[in-house]
Design a protein around this motif. Structure first.
Motif: not given
Length: 223
Positions: A19, A89-90, A83, A85, A17, A24-25, A79-81, A77
């Motif tokens: 960040t 998936p992005h 926001e 789901e 992972t 965005t992670s 995910v923005r903290e 994949t």
């Protein structure tokens, strides 16, 4: 000196992972893309919608034994903290890899085309291919004439990316007349210029070609 290479084994380790500064992670997975037929052993990496069939892309100077070799993609994949789901998936392709040999990679070097010289590069510079259609690929130099010019708005390459839900790839396109194929994928955040690296094992043999799409921030790769 050119820009230093990351250790791309990090990109291709599922579950890693990172960040971004924006918050965005990303979580990495490895998506299989099938086998590429290198019938001459001369590798080309390019934006197929721009260069395929146009005679513009040149193979790298480093050649491999003809054969069929696996291609896969390191897909992030995102995910923005804060926001909610998303329904889908992005996904972004962080790097694409053409695997030549199943062996640990101990060193990396820029893949060069004829006439390119590392001595010409300043710090943080690199040789790479330009992307104007948000797409990259690998294919054999001997296959360039096996596919129609992709500058139009239809054809098998367009069809490969026209999936529901949209998929960043990898996608395989095969010419039924010759069996020649290419494997294509979206290019990270889209248009730009991206380097391809050659990995080598302890004996100096080529293990892989990797195109980096700069999705993984360099900070994530520094211990």
């Amino acid at each position: 000196m050119p820009m230093p290479a990351p250790d791309f084994s990090w990109h291709f380790t599922p579950g890693n992972t990172f960040t971004e500064e924006s918050g965005t992670s990303g979580t990495l997975s490895v998506v299989a893309g099938g086998e590429l037929w290198l019938h001459t052993g001369r590798v080309i990496a390019c934006d197929p919608f721009v260069s395929l069939g146009a005679g513009e892309a040149e193979p790298f100077t480093a050649q491999v034994e003809p054969g069929r070799y696996r291609v896969d993609a390191a897909v992030a994949t995102l995910v923005r903290e804060g926001e909610p789901e998303a329904d889908t998936p992005h996904l972004r392709v962080a790097a694409a890899r053409l695997v030549i040999k199943e062996a640990p990679t101990v060193s990396w070097e820029l893949a060069l085309q004829p006439g390119q010289d590392l001595a010409e590069l300043d710090d943080e510079e690199f040789f790479g291919y330009g992307v104007d259609a948000g797409t990259g690929c690998f294919y054999d130099a001997g296959s360039d004439g096996s596919f129609p010019d992709c500058a139009g708005d239809e054809g098998p390459l367009w069809d490969a990316f026209d999936t529901v839900p949209p998929s960043p790839g990898p996608h395989t396109v095969t010419d039924p007349a010759t069996g020649h194929n290419l494997i294509a994928f979206t290019s990270g955040w889209g248009d730009g210029a991206y380097p391809t690296w050659i990995g080598r094992d302890e004996a100096g043999a080529i293990t892989c070609f990797v195109t980096d799409f700069f999705v993984v921030p360099i900070e994530a790769l520094v211990p």
